[in-house]
Design an enzyme around this catalytic site. Structure first.
Site, PDB file in Angstrom:
ATOM      1  N   LYS A 139       2.846  10.268   8.601  1.00  0.00           N
ATOM      2  CA  LYS A 139       2.502   9.846   9.291  1.00  0.00           C
ATOM      3  C   LYS A 139       3.235  10.358  10.853  1.00  0.00           C
ATOM      4  O   LYS A 139       2.138  11.770  10.887  1.00  0.00           O
ATOM      5  CB  LYS A 139       2.092   7.969   9.497  1.00  0.00           C
ATOM      6  CG  LYS A 139       1.340   7.141   8.398  1.00  0.00           C
ATOM      7  CD  LYS A 139       0.469   6.708   8.433  1.00  0.00           C
ATOM      8  CE  LYS A 139      -0.534   6.183   7.479  1.00  0.00           C
ATOM      9  NZ  LYS A 139      -0.349   5.195   6.289  1.00  0.00           N
ATOM     10  N   ASP A 170       9.521   2.312   1.424  1.00  0.00           N
ATOM     11  CA  ASP A 170       8.798   3.487   2.134  1.00  0.00           C
ATOM     12  C   ASP A 170       8.389   2.880   3.813  1.00  0.00           C
ATOM     13  O   ASP A 170       7.950   2.331   4.125  1.00  0.00           O
ATOM     14  CB  ASP A 170       6.566   2.932   1.469  1.00  0.00           C
ATOM     15  CG  ASP A 170       6.109   3.748   1.438  1.00  0.00           C
ATOM     16  OD1 ASP A 170       5.576   4.129   2.413  1.00  0.00           O
ATOM     17  OD2 ASP A 170       5.008   3.941   0.690  1.00  0.00           O
ATOM     18  N   PHE A 222       0.609  -1.019   0.168  1.00  0.00           N
ATOM     19  CA  PHE A 222       0.106  -0.086   0.187  1.00  0.00           C
ATOM     20  C   PHE A 222       0.889   1.548   0.324  1.00  0.00           C
ATOM     21  O   PHE A 222       1.957   1.374   1.071  1.00  0.00           O
ATOM     22  CB  PHE A 222      -0.758   0.237   1.046  1.00  0.00           C
ATOM     23  CG  PHE A 222      -1.369   1.560   1.431  1.00  0.00           C
ATOM     24  CD1 PHE A 222      -2.783   0.821  -0.079  1.00  0.00           C
ATOM     25  CD2 PHE A 222      -1.052   2.449   1.614  1.00  0.00           C
ATOM     26  CE1 PHE A 222      -3.962   1.755   0.612  1.00  0.00           C
ATOM     27  CE2 PHE A 222      -2.516   3.638   1.653  1.00  0.00           C
ATOM     28  CZ  PHE A 222      -3.614   3.028   1.156  1.00  0.00           C
TER      29      PHE A 222
HETATM   30  C1  LIG Z   1      -0.788   5.992   4.857  1.00  0.00           C
HETATM   31  C2  LIG Z   1       0.180   5.578   3.948  1.00  0.00           C
HETATM   32  C3  LIG Z   1       0.100   6.209   3.019  1.00  0.00           C
HETATM   33  C4  LIG Z   1       0.295   6.855   2.408  1.00  0.00           C
HETATM   34  O1  LIG Z   1      -0.441   8.364   3.277  1.00  0.00           O
HETATM   35  P1  LIG Z   1      -1.040   9.508   2.924  1.00  0.00           P
HETATM   36  O2  LIG Z   1      -0.608  10.069   4.453  1.00  0.00           O
HETATM   37  O3  LIG Z   1      -2.558   8.882   3.986  1.00  0.00           O
HETATM   38  O4  LIG Z   1      -1.519   9.865   1.292  1.00  0.00           O
HETATM   39  C5  LIG Z   1       1.927   5.488   1.840  1.00  0.00           C
HETATM   40  N1  LIG Z   1       2.173   4.027   1.979  1.00  0.00           N
HETATM   41  C6  LIG Z   1       2.398   4.152   3.437  1.00  0.00           C
HETATM   42  C7  LIG Z   1       3.140   2.769   3.346  1.00  0.00           C
HETATM   43  C8  LIG Z   1       0.885   3.973   4.433  1.00  0.00           C
HETATM   44  O5  LIG Z   1       1.079   3.466   5.591  1.00  0.00           O
END
Ligand SMILES: *Cc1c(COP(=O)(O)O)cnc(C)c1O
Length: 397
Positions: A254, A225, A140
């Site tokens: 986050k 990521d 994701f």
């Molecule tokens: C939450 C998340 C995203 C997206 O972040 P947003 O601030 O919601 O756009 C991307 N990668 C990972 C691993 C995430 O947990």
């Protein structure tokens, strides 16, 4: 539920685009590990707003810094410099070992920047315009077009095709499946160090090191990521630091802003020096004084309180409690994760467990249909874990 809360929910349902099936709770305020709804009911927060509130709710030092910045200067645009961005950059580069940073407004936007940087890097090297990116199944990376294109869940992607081209999906933790997709057009491999939304799956050391070597061999960039698993969640500032690998590009968001919308992508070495240049990328709000003051303060508090050391000790206790519970139940398939990013997979859907826990005043969430996700504020201690465990155990049957 009070008539007031019911009315608020009705109003919301009549106006907000229905992109979420929300739980029927309107939160009003937060305090440390706890949230309070508009009826005054208290909840123990073991989700931290998808891993955002690392410091808990209402951290005094953080709130004072943000308030101070509100009165001082909110925004300048990126045509000028501002001190909070310089301090946030210094602290983030020190914490990550990366060389350059670009601040964004969200995680998805950080992923967009990372993908653009990878393509530009490859373009500068060989001038081709048909570069490919390898991403992982069950990954994701966000909901915007680029981020969605590398998200390994077909149901999320299909309604929005055609997405960006040249993306191929490998099986996470299966190095041969990555190798099989590499060709002379491949410019990057992107993955979460610990998959979050996909069900809490940590990369194996063998896999992540293997992908690092593969990238080096073929001149491809490794994009990690760390939006969910970074910022201390696994017990190190960034999860890759536990694997002894360094990415070429890394994304964060986050917990970076602990409640203010700030993300970042960071670059190392050649990727930092030979990719995005003046005119290639931009943002109006990204890196503004307010959110950067927030990020700089978050990083300062992590350092002052040695928060990652706390995560390592406290999360070991959570793990022990969950391990014991898993051993005692035949419907638990597996307990996975690292630090304060744990997932318990059941052999049945977990939606009802989460609803019952919420009734009992504990906020938990799923990661996929059959995994309960434990993502508490990083300040959670033994007492909080005990409180959560009694409500969770009582919610199981
Ligand atoms: C939450 C998340 C995203 C997206 O972040 P947003 O601030 O919601 O756009 C991307 N990668 C990972 C691993 C995430 O947990």
């Amino acid at each position: 539920m009070s008539a007031q809360m019911e009315k608020l929910i009705d109003n919301a349902e009549g106006m907000l685009l229905h992109t979420y099936n929300r739980f029927p709770v309107v939160f009003d305020r937060g305090e440390g590990m706890h949230l309070f709804d508009v009826d005054g009911k208290r909840y123990l927060d073991f989700f931290s707003g998808i891993g955002v509130f690392a410091l808990g709710h209402g951290n005094r030092e953080f709130n004072d810094a943000v308030k101070d910045q509100v009165d001082k200067l909110l925004h300048t645009s990126n045509y000028f410099y501002n001190e909070p961005a310089i301090e946030a950059a210094k602290r983030l580069l020190d914490a990550s070992g990366m060389d350059r940073v670009f601040f964004t407004n969200s995680g998805a936007e950080a992923v967009e920047g990372a993908l653009k940087a990878a393509r530009k890097y490859a373009y500068l090297k060989d001038g081709r315009t048909d570069h490919e990116i390898i991403a992982m199944d069950h990954s994701f990376h966000g909901r915007t077009f680029g981020a969605l294109s590398v998200t390994g869940k077909k149901a999320y992607r299909d309604p929005f095709e055609p997405l960006i081209g040249g993306v191929k999906f490998a099986a996470f933790n299966d190095l041969d499946s990555v190798k099989a997709l590499v060709n002379d057009r491949t410019c990057a491999v992107i993955m979460e160090t610990v998959q979050g939304e996909g069900g809490i799956h940590p990369a194996t050391e063998e896999f992540i090191r293997g992908v690092r070597d593969l990238c080096d061999e073929h001149g491809m960039l490794l994009i990690l990521d760390e939006i969910q698993c970074g910022m201390g969640r696994t017990g190190s500032m960034f999860a890759y630091q536990e694997y002894g690998v360094t990415p070429d590009i890394m994304t964060s968001a986050k917990a970076l802003g602990c409640g203010l919308p700030v993300g970042a992508f960071l670059l190392k070495g050649d990727a930092a020096m030979h990719s995005l240049e003046a005119g290639d990328h931009g943002t109006t709000y990204g890196g503004n004084p307010l959110v950067c003051r927030a990020a700089a303060t978050v990083l300062k508090i992590y350092e002052e309180t040695d928060l990652t050391a706390h995560v390592r000790t406290a999360s070991a206790y959570l793990r022990k409690r969950l391990d014991a519970l898993a051993a005692s139940r035949s419907d638990v398939v597996e307990l996975r994760g690292r630090g304060y990013m744990l997932g318990m997979q059941f052999d049945h859907p977990v939606g009802d467990i989460i609803k019952r826990a919420l009734d009992k005043g504990v906020v938990l969430i799923n990661a996929g249909a059959d995994v309960v996700r434990f993502l508490p504020p990083l300040i959670a201690d033994k007492g909080d874990i005990d409180e959560m465990m009694s409500a969770f155990e009582a919610s199981l049957d």
